[in-house]
Design a protein around this motif. Structure first.
Motif, short mmCIF file in Angstrom:
data_model
loop_
_atom_site.label_atom_id
_atom_site.label_comp_id
_atom_site.label_asym_id
_atom_site.label_seq_id
_atom_site.Cartn_x
_atom_site.Cartn_y
_atom_site.Cartn_z
N MET A 119 -5.82 -13.35 -34.91
CA MET A 119 -6.96 -14.10 -35.43
C MET A 119 -7.29 -13.64 -36.85
O MET A 119 -7.49 -14.47 -37.75
CB MET A 119 -8.18 -13.89 -34.53
N ALA A 120 -7.34 -12.34 -37.06
CA ALA A 120 -7.69 -11.81 -38.37
C ALA A 120 -6.65 -12.18 -39.43
O ALA A 120 -7.00 -12.45 -40.58
CB ALA A 120 -7.85 -10.29 -38.30
N GLU A 121 -5.38 -12.23 -39.04
CA GLU A 121 -4.32 -12.59 -39.99
C GLU A 121 -4.26 -14.10 -40.23
O GLU A 121 -3.86 -14.55 -41.30
CB GLU A 121 -2.97 -12.09 -39.48
N ASP A 122 -4.64 -14.90 -39.23
CA ASP A 122 -4.65 -16.37 -39.33
C ASP A 122 -3.31 -16.91 -39.81
O ASP A 122 -3.25 -17.77 -40.68
CB ASP A 122 -5.77 -16.83 -40.27
N ARG A 123 -2.23 -16.40 -39.25
CA ARG A 123 -0.90 -16.88 -39.61
C ARG A 123 0.09 -16.37 -38.56
O ARG A 123 -0.25 -15.51 -37.75
CB ARG A 123 -0.47 -16.39 -41.00
N GLU A 124 1.30 -16.92 -38.62
CA GLU A 124 2.35 -16.41 -37.75
C GLU A 124 2.79 -15.04 -38.26
O GLU A 124 2.96 -14.84 -39.47
CB GLU A 124 3.53 -17.38 -37.73
N MET A 125 2.95 -14.10 -37.33
CA MET A 125 3.41 -12.76 -37.71
C MET A 125 4.56 -12.34 -36.81
O MET A 125 4.52 -12.54 -35.59
CB MET A 125 2.27 -11.74 -37.58
N SER A 126 5.56 -11.74 -37.42
CA SER A 126 6.69 -11.24 -36.65
C SER A 126 6.41 -9.82 -36.18
O SER A 126 5.54 -9.12 -36.75
CB SER A 126 7.96 -11.25 -37.51
N ASN A 127 7.14 -9.39 -35.17
CA ASN A 127 6.97 -8.01 -34.70
C ASN A 127 7.25 -6.98 -35.80
O ASN A 127 6.51 -5.99 -35.90
CB ASN A 127 7.85 -7.76 -33.48
N PRO A 128 8.28 -7.16 -36.64
CA PRO A 128 8.46 -6.19 -37.73
C PRO A 128 7.27 -6.14 -38.68
O PRO A 128 6.89 -5.06 -39.14
CB PRO A 128 9.73 -6.70 -38.43
N GLU A 129 6.66 -7.31 -38.97
CA GLU A 129 5.46 -7.31 -39.82
C GLU A 129 4.31 -6.57 -39.15
O GLU A 129 3.59 -5.79 -39.79
CB GLU A 129 5.03 -8.75 -40.11
N LEU A 130 4.12 -6.84 -37.86
CA LEU A 130 3.05 -6.15 -37.12
C LEU A 130 3.27 -4.65 -37.11
O LEU A 130 2.33 -3.86 -37.26
CB LEU A 130 2.98 -6.70 -35.69
N LYS A 131 4.52 -4.25 -36.92
CA LYS A 131 4.85 -2.83 -36.88
C LYS A 131 4.58 -2.17 -38.23
O LYS A 131 3.99 -1.08 -38.29
CB LYS A 131 6.31 -2.64 -36.50
N GLU A 132 4.98 -2.85 -39.30
CA GLU A 132 4.80 -2.27 -40.63
C GLU A 132 3.32 -2.18 -41.02
O GLU A 132 2.88 -1.19 -41.61
CB GLU A 132 5.56 -3.12 -41.67
N LYS A 133 2.55 -3.23 -40.68
CA LYS A 133 1.16 -3.28 -41.14
C LYS A 133 0.19 -2.57 -40.20
O LYS A 133 -0.77 -1.94 -40.65
CB LYS A 133 0.74 -4.73 -41.31
N TYR A 134 0.45 -2.68 -38.88
CA TYR A 134 -0.52 -2.14 -37.92
C TYR A 134 0.06 -1.10 -36.97
O TYR A 134 -0.70 -0.52 -36.17
CB TYR A 134 -1.11 -3.29 -37.09
N GLY A 135 1.36 -0.89 -37.02
CA GLY A 135 1.95 0.11 -36.15
C GLY A 135 2.10 -0.32 -34.70
O GLY A 135 2.29 0.52 -33.81
N VAL A 136 2.05 -1.64 -34.43
CA VAL A 136 2.18 -2.15 -33.07
C VAL A 136 3.10 -3.37 -33.08
O VAL A 136 3.38 -3.96 -34.12
CB VAL A 136 0.81 -2.56 -32.47
#
Length: 241
Positions: free
Chosen positions: A18-35
């Motif tokens: 919700m906060a990102e309001d866009r499609e996110m890949s797992n590598p992006e999530l890992k890099e930005k949020y560690g999950v």
């Protein structure tokens, strides 16, 4: 059958999207949020139709569905009731629970708070519109459908009347409609009750109310038809985003 409550980790994954309001890949999530959204969390969010996931290369990408946005708005309104421990869980609960205070004070919707800047600026082409330099002429006004007006049955409640009036005027999905053209379709509905309904609807996940981007093109009729929310006059409405 009602949905089962989401686990705290699945709820947090939904709030990140919700906060990102866009499609996110797992590598992006890992890099930005560690999950990453994998395993039980992804299965739960997909099966509940809160999130759509697709394979992107060797990983997955995720995006909120309309149902996911609606559930996020309920979490903001009602607070997070799912179990969680530790300072991180407490911080998430506190931030989400008190976000409603900001929405109530500013009368902005979740879409306006978390929406990406380029998506919140109405434009004829659907592309992001940059602010013109002061020396350049102002951009052309937003094209508004010229569907003939027809009153909406007075037996409907005001929100229903607004939605039906919007549907009459919108010439395509996610079209911006001028309040100047919409208000006459509401018949004799009291102005103060209509404005109160607009202010309530802006908190809904499928409703956006924004100012006309080209203020120089506003007429006296446009200014009169605007609804003031917070400290800003809103001239255009979109329902269904």
């Amino acid at each position: 059958m009602p949905d089962k409550p989401l686990s705290f980790s699945a709820t947090c994954a939904l709030l990140i999207l919700m906060a990102e309001d866009r499609e996110m890949s797992n590598p992006e999530l890992k890099e930005k949020y560690g999950v990453t959204i994998t395993g039980k969390e992804r299965t739960t969010l997909n099966e509940g139709r809160f999130v759509t996931s697709r394979r992107a290369g060797r990983s997955f990408s995720h995006v909120l569905t309309d149902k996911g946005w609606h559930h996020a708005s309920e979490l903001v309104r009602d607070g997070i009731g799912t179990p969680g421990t530790g300072f991180a869980a407490a911080a998430v609960k506190a931030l989400v629970g008190n976000l409603q205070r900001h929405i109530a004070r500013s009368e902005n919707s979740l879409a306006e708070i978390f929406g990406r800047e380029e998506d919140l600026v109405p434009a004829n082409t659907g592309e992001p519109v940059a602010e013109p330099p002061a020396s350049e002429p102002a951009a052309a006004p937003i094209a508004i459908a010229e569907t003939p007006a027809a009153s909406v049955p007075a037996s409907d409640d005001i929100e229903t009347m607004i939605r039906k009036a919007y549907a009459r005027l919108a010439d395509k999905p996610n079209a911006w409609v001028s309040l100047t053209r919409l208000r006459p379709l509401l018949g004799d509905a009291p102005r103060d009750e209509v404005d109160a309904t607009f202010r309530r609807m802006i908190g809904l996940p499928d409703v956006r109310l924004v100012p006309e981007s080209n203020q120089k093109m506003l007429t006296d009729e446009d200014r009169s038809a605007a609804v003031v929310i917070g400290d800003q006059a809103k001239h255009l409405i979109l329902i269904g985003a």
